[in-house]
Design an enzyme around this catalytic site. Structure first.
Site, PDB file in Angstrom:
ATOM      1  N   TRP A 112       0.832  -1.207   0.000  1.00  0.00           N
ATOM      2  CA  TRP A 112       0.000   0.000   0.000  1.00  0.00           C
ATOM      3  C   TRP A 112       0.862   1.250   0.000  1.00  0.00           C
ATOM      4  CZ3 TRP A 112      -4.384  -1.129  -1.832  1.00  0.00           C
ATOM      5  CH2 TRP A 112      -4.982  -2.366  -1.560  1.00  0.00           C
ATOM      6  N   ASP A 180      -0.776   6.980   6.522  1.00  0.00           N
ATOM      7  CA  ASP A 180      -1.878   6.052   6.228  1.00  0.00           C
ATOM      8  C   ASP A 180      -1.975   5.121   7.432  1.00  0.00           C
ATOM      9  OD1 ASP A 180      -3.546   4.031   5.426  1.00  0.00           O
ATOM     10  OD2 ASP A 180      -2.469   3.553   3.569  1.00  0.00           O
ATOM     11  N   LYS A 204     -11.540  -1.463   8.925  1.00  0.00           N
ATOM     12  CA  LYS A 204     -10.723  -2.381   9.734  1.00  0.00           C
ATOM     13  C   LYS A 204     -10.990  -2.127  11.218  1.00  0.00           C
ATOM     14  CE  LYS A 204      -7.602  -2.148   5.884  1.00  0.00           C
ATOM     15  NZ  LYS A 204      -7.791  -3.424   5.210  1.00  0.00           N
TER      16      LYS A 204
HETATM   17  N1  PMP Z   1      -3.926   1.443   3.012  1.00  0.00           N
HETATM   18  C1  PMP Z   1      -3.795   0.321   3.731  1.00  0.00           C
HETATM   19  C2  PMP Z   1      -2.728   0.245   4.785  1.00  0.00           C
HETATM   20  C3  PMP Z   1      -4.634  -0.766   3.485  1.00  0.00           C
HETATM   21  O1  PMP Z   1      -4.506  -1.883   4.201  1.00  0.00           O
HETATM   22  C4  PMP Z   1      -5.632  -0.655   2.491  1.00  0.00           C
HETATM   23  C5  PMP Z   1      -6.604  -1.767   2.157  1.00  0.00           C
HETATM   24  N2  PMP Z   1      -6.515  -2.901   2.790  1.00  0.00           N
HETATM   25  C6  PMP Z   1      -5.716   0.524   1.754  1.00  0.00           C
HETATM   26  C7  PMP Z   1      -4.862   1.555   2.041  1.00  0.00           C
HETATM   27  C8  PMP Z   1      -6.721   0.675   0.651  1.00  0.00           C
HETATM   28  O2  PMP Z   1      -7.971   0.877   1.185  1.00  0.00           O
HETATM   29  P1  PMP Z   1      -9.295   0.822   0.284  1.00  0.00           P
HETATM   30  O3  PMP Z   1      -9.496  -0.583  -0.150  1.00  0.00           O
HETATM   31  O4  PMP Z   1     -10.358   1.339   1.206  1.00  0.00           O
HETATM   32  O5  PMP Z   1      -9.077   1.749  -0.872  1.00  0.00           O
END
Ligand code: PMP
Length: 370
Positions: A112, A180, A204
């Site tokens: 990510w 993030d 989460k």
């Molecule tokens: N950042 C992190 C650390 C994640 O774990 C995730 C998804 N698991 C995201 C961003 C992306 O999130 P989304 O699927 O809501 O776009």
């Protein structure tokens, strides 16, 4: 004979370890379900209340106040509830804060984090200040001692959901830090006020899928570098108090229920519980001859996403089958990492970990060759 899954009063699996959307506590689900039928005896479902009405205004106000309280931050932060998932933040952050001739620093600690950096390249230059891609993200990269002071901001991912590594402490930097926190917000104490902005997709630790919580300092908004379409501007969303367009009312309301639950538990107690849950599971993985946790280096391991493998790959499917029989679901690793991943978000009780550990022991007893 196949055993019947254990289910709780809500009918869901008792032992769900999915990486998100995650389990929500039964009491939150029950309250959300009741609000669908009739929100506060208004005769309207929460699904139909007007998003500019008084009732939703109160929901937003309380949710914002709880985020501030749980993070120990004040009115110097705007709290926004936006759509487009965590992923849209990868684009909005550089679109708002990275000038065309500027450089933004990115800590490349996992999938990510890498995706966030890739999105920024559309708007300006990026400087990957450190990376553990070469070690397949099995560890956290060493943060540089001296950062280029001209960076527009430094982006860091506090918990690497796929590879199971986590920053327990983040040093102070002299440039604005954007974090993030999608997969570990509210699971531990952090110095939230040291960030210029932090964000988390809520599915989460905060609520159901459909909304992303953004906390951004007002002085960071003043660093906005370009005009953008309104839906992509933090300043415009802040001026419109998260109701520029019709927001996901139900997702925000359910997040409020979860924020109330988090306050009741306290972040301090959730942190202790998260240490207890992850320690119990890592300990079992280490001592069980069927499994290995050699995906993440011990000192960098995440308390939220515990990644592990079977020692022999041909034991993977039998273990999945065993888990299914025992009502344990959601432990398959991410498709890019393989193996197993037990996500121990705030709403996962210690009893679920005890159950998983017992099943792992049982699996070892059934398969041990000595
Ligand atoms: N950042 C992190 C650390 C994640 O774990 C995730 C998804 N698991 C995201 C961003 C992306 O999130 P989304 O699927 O809501 O776009």
């Amino acid at each position: 004979m196949k055993k019947k899954h254990m289910t709780n009063s809500t009918g869901k699996s008792d032992y769900y370890f999915g990486s998100g959307p995650a389990s929500l506590p039964a009491e939150v689900l029950q309250e959300a379900a009741a609000a669908i039928m009739d929100y506060q005896r208004s005769g309207l479902s929460i699904l139909s209340i007007p998003h500019r009405g008084k009732a939703f205004g109160q929901i937003l106000e309380e949710a914002n106040a709880l985020v501030r309280e749980l993070c120990g931050i004040g009115d110097e932060f705007e709290i926004l509830w936006l759509q487009g998932g965590g992923r849209l933040q990868f684009t909005m952050v550089p679109m708002n804060f990275l000038p065309e001739d500027g450089v933004a620093g990115y800590v490349d600690s996992g999938h990510w984090a890498h995706e966030a950096e890739r999105a920024a390249r559309y708007f300006g230059q990026t400087d990957i200040v450190c990376s553990s891609a070469g070690q397949k993200y099995c560890r956290l990269p060493a943060l540089p001692e001296n950062l280029n002071p001209d960076l527009s901001y430094l982006h860091i991912t506090t918990n690497n959901t796929i590879y199971g590594t986590q920053w327990q402490a983040i040093p102070r930097f002299d440039v604005p830090v954007v974090a993030d926190m999608s997969s570990d917000i509210f699971s531990m104490h952090r110095n939230y006020s040291s960030f210029s902005m932090f964000y988390a997709c809520v599915q989460k630790n905060i609520g159901p899928a459909g909304v992303t919580m953004v906390a951004v300092r007002k002085d960071q908004l003043e660093r906005t570098v370009r005009e953008t379409p309104e839906m992509l501007s933090y300043t415009v969303h802040a001026a419109n108090k998260s109701v520029l367009n019709t927001p996901p009312v139900f997702a925000i309301f359910t997040s409020l229920l979860m924020l109330r639950w988090t306050k009741k538990q306290t972040v301090a107690a959730l942190q202790q519980e998260s240490i207890r849950k992850s320690a119990a599971l890592y300990e079992e993985i280490e001592q069980n001859s069927m499994f290995t946790a050699n995906i993440a280096e011990p000192a960098h391991r995440s308390r939220m996403n515990v990644c592990f493998r079977t020692v022999c790959s041909d034991m993977e499917q039998p273990f999945i089958n065993k888990c299914m029989e025992e009502g344990i679901t959601g432990i398959e690793g991410h498709r890019s990492a393989g193996g197993f991943r037990a996500s121990l978000y705030n709403a996962v009780p210690f009893s679920a970990v005890e159950r998983l550990v017992a099943v792992m022991k049982d699996f070892e007893d059934q398969n041990r060759k000595d």
